[in-house]
Design a protein around this motif. Structure first.
Motif, PDB file in Angstrom:
ATOM      1  N   GLY A  16       0.798  -1.221   0.000  1.00  0.00           N
ATOM      2  CA  GLY A  16       0.000   0.000   0.000  1.00  0.00           C
ATOM      3  C   GLY A  16       0.828   1.267   0.000  1.00  0.00           C
ATOM      4  N   ARG A  17       2.113   1.150  -0.274  1.00  0.00           N
ATOM      5  CA  ARG A  17       2.962   2.342  -0.357  1.00  0.00           C
ATOM      6  C   ARG A  17       2.805   2.965  -1.736  1.00  0.00           C
ATOM      7  N   LEU A  18       2.623   4.250  -1.728  1.00  0.00           N
ATOM      8  CA  LEU A  18       2.344   4.994  -2.943  1.00  0.00           C
ATOM      9  C   LEU A  18       3.453   6.014  -3.163  1.00  0.00           C
ATOM     10  N   MET A  19       4.085   5.962  -4.328  1.00  0.00           N
ATOM     11  CA  MET A  19       5.134   6.933  -4.644  1.00  0.00           C
ATOM     12  C   MET A  19       4.482   8.198  -5.185  1.00  0.00           C
ATOM     13  N   VAL A  20       4.633   9.300  -4.472  1.00  0.00           N
ATOM     14  CA  VAL A  20       4.052  10.575  -4.883  1.00  0.00           C
ATOM     15  C   VAL A  20       4.900  11.153  -6.002  1.00  0.00           C
ATOM     16  N   SER A  21       4.247  11.679  -7.036  1.00  0.00           N
ATOM     17  CA  SER A  21       4.976  12.237  -8.185  1.00  0.00           C
ATOM     18  C   SER A  21       5.863  13.394  -7.743  1.00  0.00           C
ATOM     19  N   SER A  22       6.960  13.579  -8.466  1.00  0.00           N
ATOM     20  CA  SER A  22       7.896  14.652  -8.103  1.00  0.00           C
ATOM     21  C   SER A  22       7.233  16.019  -8.201  1.00  0.00           C
ATOM     22  N   ALA A  23       6.285  16.181  -9.125  1.00  0.00           N
ATOM     23  CA  ALA A  23       5.594  17.472  -9.256  1.00  0.00           C
ATOM     24  C   ALA A  23       4.770  17.780  -8.000  1.00  0.00           C
TER      25      ALA A  23
END
Length: 155
Positions: A16-23
């Motif tokens: 359930g780990r979500l990588m947040v976009s760099s933007a």
């Protein structure tokens, strides 16, 4: 007040780990210290990520409700059901608890979409379906919501 911009696709892993976009990370940088609140959306099968300062503004309004009025108490319970405090780790990931993943049907493909001062977190297929369904009615909705007001009234 926070003003977030953008819609980005990303992936959730099995935990359930979500990588947040760099933007989004850049936009959220000044808010990282305070953390975030993650909750179920009221109207859609998605999640809402509130920067803590935005959550506190919402809570100020809710705290003014008289809890001895049953519908107010019911609203507060439902609005805060499943609410979690989350942080972004050093890698730019947010852990979405399993109960919230289940609510929003989040599996692997995810869409992060700004909703002015919060970020909606959607299962990609569900997001595309809701956007496609809304396309037909959007012109009428835009006219109804924005067409009968002066721009000065919106500020």
């Amino acid at each position: 007040m926070v003003n977030l911009i953008g819609t980005y696709e990303c992936k959730a892993d099995a935990k359930g780990r979500l990588m947040v976009s760099s933007a989004f990370k850049k936009q959220l940088l000044p808010l990282l210290q305070e953390g975030f609140v993650l909750k179920r959306a009221v109207f859609q099968p998605c999640l809402e990520l509130y920067p803590m300062q935005e959550w506190n503004l919402v809570m100020q309004k809710i705290n003014k409700l008289n809890r001895f009025v049953k519908k107010n108490n019911d609203f507060i319970r439902r609005f805060t059901a499943g609410v979690k405090i989350v942080e972004m780790d050093a890698s730019g990931r947010i852990l979405i608890p399993k109960d919230l993943c289940q609510f929003a049907n989040i599996k692997k493909q995810v869409v992060l979409s700004s909703a002015i001062n919060i970020i909606e977190i959607w299962d990609k297929d569900q997001y595309e379906k809701v956007i496609d369904e809304a396309t037909v009615d959007f012109a009428d909705l835009a006219e109804e919501v924005m067409g009968n007001s002066d721009i000065d009234e919106l500020s």
